[in-house]
Design a protein around this motif. Sequence first.
Motif, PDB file in Angstrom:
ATOM      1  N   LYS A  43       0.825  -1.217   0.000  1.00 54.12           N
ATOM      2  CA  LYS A  43       0.000   0.000   0.000  1.00 54.12           C
ATOM      3  C   LYS A  43       0.853   1.258   0.000  1.00 54.12           C
ATOM      4  O   LYS A  43       0.655   2.177  -0.795  1.00 54.12           O
ATOM      5  CB  LYS A  43      -0.923   0.046   1.239  1.00 54.12           C
ATOM      6  N   SER A  44       1.785   1.271   0.940  1.00 56.30           N
ATOM      7  CA  SER A  44       2.637   2.439   1.101  1.00 56.30           C
ATOM      8  C   SER A  44       3.469   2.695  -0.155  1.00 56.30           C
ATOM      9  O   SER A  44       3.671   3.844  -0.561  1.00 56.30           O
ATOM     10  CB  SER A  44       3.553   2.171   2.293  1.00 56.30           C
ATOM     11  N   THR A  45       3.913   1.616  -0.764  1.00 58.84           N
ATOM     12  CA  THR A  45       4.717   1.731  -1.981  1.00 58.84           C
ATOM     13  C   THR A  45       3.895   2.366  -3.110  1.00 58.84           C
ATOM     14  O   THR A  45       4.396   3.232  -3.832  1.00 58.84           O
ATOM     15  CB  THR A  45       5.248   0.345  -2.400  1.00 58.84           C
ATOM     16  N   LEU A  47       1.380   4.407  -2.757  1.00 56.29           N
ATOM     17  CA  LEU A  47       1.217   5.814  -2.398  1.00 56.29           C
ATOM     18  C   LEU A  47       2.473   6.620  -2.697  1.00 56.29           C
ATOM     19  O   LEU A  47       2.416   7.720  -3.242  1.00 56.29           O
ATOM     20  CB  LEU A  47       0.913   5.884  -0.899  1.00 56.29           C
ATOM     21  N   ARG A  48       3.613   6.030  -2.354  1.00 57.95           N
ATOM     22  CA  ARG A  48       4.880   6.738  -2.538  1.00 57.95           C
ATOM     23  C   ARG A  48       5.240   6.879  -4.020  1.00 57.95           C
ATOM     24  O   ARG A  48       5.871   7.847  -4.410  1.00 57.95           O
ATOM     25  CB  ARG A  48       5.987   6.019  -1.759  1.00 57.95           C
ATOM     26  N   MET A  49       4.797   5.937  -4.837  1.00 61.22           N
ATOM     27  CA  MET A  49       5.013   6.083  -6.282  1.00 61.22           C
ATOM     28  C   MET A  49       4.147   7.214  -6.834  1.00 61.22           C
ATOM     29  O   MET A  49       4.575   7.968  -7.698  1.00 61.22           O
ATOM     30  CB  MET A  49       4.727   4.762  -7.010  1.00 61.22           C
ATOM     31  N   PHE A 157      -2.973   9.906   2.037  1.00 56.79           N
ATOM     32  CA  PHE A 157      -2.921   9.618   3.469  1.00 56.79           C
ATOM     33  C   PHE A 157      -2.159   8.334   3.714  1.00 56.79           C
ATOM     34  O   PHE A 157      -2.602   7.259   3.292  1.00 56.79           O
ATOM     35  CB  PHE A 157      -4.325   9.462   4.039  1.00 56.79           C
ATOM     36  N   ASP A 158      -1.062   8.435   4.396  1.00 53.55           N
ATOM     37  CA  ASP A 158      -0.313   7.224   4.726  1.00 53.55           C
ATOM     38  C   ASP A 158      -0.697   6.749   6.126  1.00 53.55           C
ATOM     39  O   ASP A 158      -1.260   7.504   6.906  1.00 53.55           O
ATOM     40  CB  ASP A 158       1.193   7.476   4.647  1.00 53.55           C
ATOM     41  N   GLU A 159      -0.344   5.520   6.404  1.00 52.44           N
ATOM     42  CA  GLU A 159      -0.731   4.922   7.670  1.00 52.44           C
ATOM     43  C   GLU A 159       0.495   4.371   8.369  1.00 52.44           C
ATOM     44  O   GLU A 159       0.717   3.168   8.373  1.00 52.44           O
ATOM     45  CB  GLU A 159      -1.740   3.806   7.413  1.00 52.44           C
TER      46      GLU A 159
END
Length: 225
Positions: A43-45, A47-49, A157-159
Amino acid sequence: SRSIALRHVSKKYDRGSYAVQDVSLMVEPGEFLVLLGPSGCGKSTVLRMIAGLEHISEGELFLDGVHSNETPPHQRDTAMVFQNFALYPSMTTRENIGFPLKLRDPAADHGPQVEATARMLAIEDLLERLPGQLSGGERQRVAMGRAVSRRPSVFLFDEPLSNLDAKLPEHLRAEISSLTKELGVTTVYVTHDQSEAMSLGDRVAVLREGVLQQISSPEELYTLP
Ligand code: ADP
Ligand code: ADP
């Protein structure tokens, strides 16, 4: 606000394993999309892309229809919002909210924009206080104010608390929903919590081991096995 499109996007790390594999999805302008899945699913990856903080190994990213794989983060008109809401402790509410504006344009008077943002979040009486003089909930509002003050087109929004079983308080969920609708921004929100996903998302994208399993409305998600 803006659309986001991922076309066959993958993220490969050094040893050749995929953190994210062949993900295609479209987020419509003004839509609130939740990325849901267990810790480590990518998920985070994703978002970061989208934010430009992580290089895309394969596939294409389009922001508002424009190919953006190589666009630097600060030129993307996206804002990353962290749920632990780290504020600058030596800055007042006014300074915290004004900080991103000052970065962009150091000479201008940002007072009116800061005050409009504070009114939107009902913290206009807290403008001269330091974070240490605020309650937890007030701090969260100030941090949201800092994220939205420069009116980005896209919220990410990151978690970072995903391993701590920390939940976003109910009142803050409602606030995030109404704030994003009011601003008309396009939002991608990462969580491992299904109830959070269902209460916030216009649609929910489920990721598992880097692969997109399904995208559906919260209601449809509920009825799937
Ligand atoms: P999530 O946000 O869903 O918890 P991440 O996107 O942070 O998942 O991570 C997805 C996968 O990629 C995990 O298996 C993680 O260990 C791996 N990963 C993340 N960053 C790196 C990196 N810099 N190098 C190698 N593997 C990484
Ligand atoms: P985040 O929620 O920001 O992804 P993480 O705890 O997953 O935070 O990762 C912290 C840092 O370590 C990030 O820079 C990430 O890219 C990197 N990282 C995460 N997983 C791995 C991994 N398996 N191997 C190498 N680096 C990793």
